[in-house]
Design a protein around this motif. Sequence first.
Motif, PDB file in Angstrom:
ATOM      1  N   PRO A 575      51.322-102.531 -92.728  1.00 33.49           N
ATOM      2  CA  PRO A 575      51.705-102.826 -94.122  1.00 33.49           C
ATOM      3  C   PRO A 575      50.647-103.627 -94.881  1.00 33.49           C
ATOM      4  O   PRO A 575      50.453-103.424 -96.081  1.00 33.49           O
ATOM      5  N   VAL A 576      49.961-104.545 -94.200  1.00 28.39           N
ATOM      6  CA  VAL A 576      48.902-105.325 -94.871  1.00 28.39           C
ATOM      7  C   VAL A 576      47.772-104.408 -95.336  1.00 28.39           C
ATOM      8  O   VAL A 576      47.201-104.591 -96.413  1.00 28.39           O
ATOM      9  N   MET A 577      47.466-103.400 -94.519  1.00 24.62           N
ATOM     10  CA  MET A 577      46.408-102.461 -94.892  1.00 24.62           C
ATOM     11  C   MET A 577      46.812-101.666 -96.135  1.00 24.62           C
ATOM     12  O   MET A 577      45.979-101.351 -96.990  1.00 24.62           O
ATOM     13  N   GLU A 578      48.090-101.366 -96.250  1.00 22.09           N
ATOM     14  CA  GLU A 578      48.558-100.654 -97.450  1.00 22.09           C
ATOM     15  C   GLU A 578      48.430-101.563 -98.671  1.00 22.09           C
ATOM     16  O   GLU A 578      47.994-101.134 -99.744  1.00 22.09           O
ATOM     17  N   GLU A 579      48.761-102.815 -98.469  1.00 15.81           N
ATOM     18  CA  GLU A 579      48.738-103.775 -99.574  1.00 15.81           C
ATOM     19  C   GLU A 579      47.319-103.969-100.125  1.00 15.81           C
ATOM     20  O   GLU A 579      47.109-103.994-101.341  1.00 15.81           O
ATOM     21  N   ILE A 580      46.322-104.058 -99.234  1.00 12.20           N
ATOM     22  CA  ILE A 580      44.966-104.393 -99.690  1.00 12.20           C
ATOM     23  C   ILE A 580      44.081-103.163 -99.919  1.00 12.20           C
ATOM     24  O   ILE A 580      43.052-103.262-100.587  1.00 12.20           O
ATOM     25  N   LEU A 581      44.486-101.990 -99.368  1.00  8.00           N
ATOM     26  CA  LEU A 581      43.619-100.811 -99.465  1.00  8.00           C
ATOM     27  C   LEU A 581      44.335 -99.593-100.057  1.00  8.00           C
ATOM     28  O   LEU A 581      43.951 -98.457 -99.795  1.00  8.00           O
ATOM     29  N   LYS A 582      45.353 -99.840-100.868  1.00 13.76           N
ATOM     30  CA  LYS A 582      46.124 -98.705-101.403  1.00 13.76           C
ATOM     31  C   LYS A 582      45.253 -97.825-102.301  1.00 13.76           C
ATOM     32  O   LYS A 582      45.383 -96.598-102.312  1.00 13.76           O
ATOM     33  N   GLU A 583      44.371 -98.446-103.056  1.00  9.75           N
ATOM     34  CA  GLU A 583      43.519 -97.703-103.988  1.00  9.75           C
ATOM     35  C   GLU A 583      42.677 -96.647-103.273  1.00  9.75           C
ATOM     36  O   GLU A 583      42.382 -95.587-103.813  1.00  9.75           O
ATOM     37  N   THR A 584      42.298 -96.953-102.007  1.00 12.26           N
ATOM     38  CA  THR A 584      41.436 -96.031-101.251  1.00 12.26           C
ATOM     39  C   THR A 584      42.187 -95.423-100.061  1.00 12.26           C
ATOM     40  O   THR A 584      41.582 -95.083 -99.037  1.00 12.26           O
TER      41      THR A 584
END
Length: 965
Positions: A575-584
Motif C-alpha cells: 500500500p505504501v508503494m501505491e501511495e508514493i508511486l501511483k503516478e507511475t
Amino acid sequence: MSIPALVEEAIACGVTQMVLTDINNSTGIMEFMRECDEKGIKPIAGLEFRSNKRLLYFGIALNKEGMKELNDFLTEHNLEQKTLPNLAPAFKNACIVYPYGHKEPLRENEFLGIHYGQLNSLFNKDLSIIRDKLVALQPVFVADKIEYRLHEYLRSIDLNVVLTEVTAEDKCAPTDKFLAPGQLEAKFSRYAFILDNTRNLMNRCVMDYPKGRVNLNRKTFTGNKKNDRELLEKLAISGMEYRYGKSNKEALKRVKHELKVIYELDFCAYFLITWDIIRYSSSQGYYHVGRGSGANSIVAYCLKITDVDPIELDLYFERFLNAQRTSPPDFDIDYSWDEREDVQDYIFKRYGSQHTALLGTMSTFKDRSIIREIGKVMGLPKSEIDGFTDQTRAAVNQNNDTFRKIVAIHERMANMPNQRSIHAGGVLITEEPITYYTALDLPPKGMATVQWDMYEAEKIGFDKYDILSQRGIGHIKMAVKLVEENQQRKIDIHQVKIFMKDPVVNANLRKGNTKGCFYIESPAMIQLNRKLKCDSYLVLVAASSIIRPGVASSGMMGMFIKYHHAPDTVQYLHPVMEEILKETYGVMVYQEDVIKVCIHFAGMDGTDADILRRGMSGKYRSKKEFERLVERFHQEAVALGRPEDIVKEVWRQVSSFAGYSFSKAHSASFAVESYQSLYLKTYFPREFMVAVLNNYGGFYDRALYVQELQRSGGIVHLPCVNNSDSIVNIIGVDVYLGFVGIHGLNETYIELIPEERRKNGLYQSLEDFIKRTGMGLEHAITLIRVGALRFTGRSKKELLWAIHLLLGAKAKPNNNAELFCLEAKNYSLPVLVNTQLENAYHELELLGFPLSMNMFDLLQTDYRGEMGANDLINHVGQVVRMVGQYICEKTVHTKNNKRMWFGNFLDVEGNSFDTVHFPNNTPVYPFRGTGCYLILGKVVAEFGFASLEVQKFAKLPILPNPVIS
C-alpha cells in the motif's frame, strides 16, 4: 602504490611521519592527509620538481601557507608553460631539499638530501659547512619486486617504448621502497646527525588544514550573508510574479518554504552565483537548459535557472533539498557547444583566477586497452595483440603463456590512474585561493584546471557548478536563425507549452518521426515512444527516464509500458508503494522515487536516503558507509512491519534502478528540449536538418541526416565552389553541402573559397578559381572529383586533364592582382564522360556517402526484400526476408555475460526497422559495417512495435568500382 596502500605499508614498517612529494603534481595531497590522520601517522605535504627526467629539488611545506607557495610556484610554470628553473625561489613557509651534489650556496630553508647509498662520498670530507643542511633522502615508489616490475611496464607505456628500452634514468631504483624498522637508523649510524636534522625538519612541519569535510565554496555573492538573503528573496518573489502572477498563493507558499530551507542550509550564495551565470548568458543572447536535481526547486524556476514548473509536474522538493543535506543541489546548465567557453570565461573573470578553476577527472586503465598497451611494450605484433582482445578466441588464449602473463599484469593495472583530464563541465568557485588545495594544470582548453576529480573535490569540501555543452541546443539555435533567414519567419522557441499541445507534433512523437531531435532520436528511444504510443509531455518525461539502463534491465520498463496501457490492472507491491508511486503505476521511474521509497517504505531519514541513492549512482565512494545503509534499509523496513519477501523485491528494484535514472526535473528539462527540436522538425524540417548537420550531427552519421533532408523535400546538391559555404547552406529548398564535409580538404581552403567568392564575385573558370585561391594540385583534384567545379560545364575527366596541364609541372600560380587577364590555352580533347557509378564511388570516398545514387542502387542485385518496414506488423510470427541499409548497431551484455546486438536499418523507401541478434547467432553472422544486408528473421512484436529476430544475416555486394576494374 595507492595512497591507502602507501599508508598501510608505512604502518607495517613502523613509520610515524612522512612527506608525500608527487612528481610535478599535488593530486594526492588532501587524500594523503585524510588517510594519515585516520591511521595515526603525521602527514607532511610537498612536491617533487623535475624537468624532463631530471630531479631538480623537493619542496616540503611547513604549513598550509607553505603548500600554497609550492602549488603557486608549480601553477605559474604550468599556466605560463615555462620550464622549471634549476634553482628554487626563496619560500617563506616551505623548505627546499636539493639532491646531494648540488653546488650552489644554500639559503636558510634549503637542505641537501642524501641517500644511504651516497654516504661513502662523505668519508674524509669537512662537513662543517653543510653539517646542519644534510637530511636523509629515502624515496618510496613501490612496495616489492612485483610492484617494481609493474612500475617498469607503466614507464614503458608512458614513454611509448618496449620494456628493454627503459633506461635507469627513466624509472625509480629497485631500492626505492620502505625499509624494515631500524634499517634506516642502521644505515645512517655513522652519521646519526643527518637523521636528527631530518627529524628536526619534519617536526617543524604542521599541516594546519581543517580536518573533515568543511564548506570551502565561495560563501557569499554580495560579500555579506544578510544582503545575500535579502537579494535572493527579492529575486525569487519577483520571479514568482513573472512565472505565476501576483495572486498564486500555492506558488508563494512553496517559494517561502524553499527560501527558509535555503537560508538554513546556507546555500544562498550557490543560488545567486548560478543566477548570475544565467543573467550573463541571457544578456549575450545565449539559450540554456537548466536541469539536475536543482530543477526540482521553485526558486530555481523563478530565478529562470530552469524552465521546468515544479508545481505543474508535482516535483518532489526533498530530492532537491532536505534539512539534513550538507551539499547544495546540482544545477546542470547546458549551452550550445559554441557558447559555453564564453560563459566559462565570464565565470573566471567575474570570480577571479585565484578562486576559479575547472574540475579535473582521472582516466584509468580499462580492460581491452590495458591488453593493447601491455602487448605493445612487450613488442608483440599487432595481429597477436588483436587475437588477445578478440572475445571469440577466449578459450584458445587461456592456453597461451604470453596471454596468461598479460592477464597477470592486467589484474594489477586494472583501474589504476592513467592520466589527468578535464571534467565534462564542472567549475569550482572558492572562498580561499584554490592553490591551498591543489596546483593547477593548463589543458588544451586553456583554462586553469585542478589536479583532482569530483569525488576528491567533494571530500575536501568543494561543490561544483556544472556548465555543460550539447549539440541539441546548437541545433535549435541555428534552426531558428535559418527559418528567419530562409522563410522570413520569426519563431519564439520558448513557447513550449503551445508545442506540447500541437497534435501534428505529438503525432510525429507517437510515430517515431524524431531523427535529429534531442534525446528522442535513437532507435531505442523511438522504439520506446512507439510502444508507449507517447503523444504528450508527461508521458515523454517518464520515457526520458525509463529508457535508462537500470530501469530497462530490471524489467520495470516493460512493466511501466504494460500498466500505461492498462492502468486498471496495476498490482502494487505494498500500500505504501501505491501511495508514493501511483503516478507511475507503482514503478520507480525517477531518482526521487528511490528517496521516497527509502523514506516512506523503509523509514530512513532524508540524508541516508540521499547517500544511498548517490552510492548507487557511483557519486559516493565510501563502500563501508554504503553497505551500512543497505543493511539499514532492510532492518528499518522489517521493523516497520513490511514483509521480508516484499522488502527483498523492493530492494531488488531499487538497486537495479537507482544508478541509471534521472530526477524527474532532469527528465522534464530534456523533454522540453525534445519538444523544441520536434516542433522545428515538424514544421521546418529542411532548416532543422541543415542545423543538425552544421552542429556535427547527433546520434547518427551525416549520411542519415542528408537522407532525412531529401525525404523532407530538400534538393541536396554536392559541394560547389560558386554556391557552397564552409558549412551546409540552404536557399529555398536548395541545400548545398559545405566544404567542411569533404575528406582531405585543407582547413585553409574550407574558409578561403567562400570568402574569396564573397569579396570578388563568382569564379569564372577553372583557371580563374586556381589563380584566386592559389590552390595546389592535390586539393584541386579533390574538389574536381567531388564535383565542386561542375559550374565550368566540363566533365570531371576533362577538368582533371586541365588541372594537370595547368599545375602538373609548375609551381602554384600567383594569386596577386593582375594588370592584364590572359586567357588560358584550350586543348582539343576527346569526349570524356563520368558515369553515375564513378561519381558515386568518388562521393563515397570523399563525403562518406553517395549522393548521386543511393545505397540500394549500388547493389549488384535488384532484390529488395519481401516487404518494407511498415508492413512488418502484419506478419508477426512469420519468417521473412528483408533488405536493409545499415544505420547503427548496439552491443549489450546478457545476464550470462554473453554479448548480443541490436541493429537499426532502413528499407528501400527510407523507413526504419530494428533487428535483434541473439548470442548464439551473432558470431556466425557478424555486422560488417556500412552497406546493405540481406536479413532472414522472424517477425516479433511487443506493445504493437514489430522487429526482426535475426536467423541469418549477410552483407550484400555492391557494383565494382569502374575505375579500378
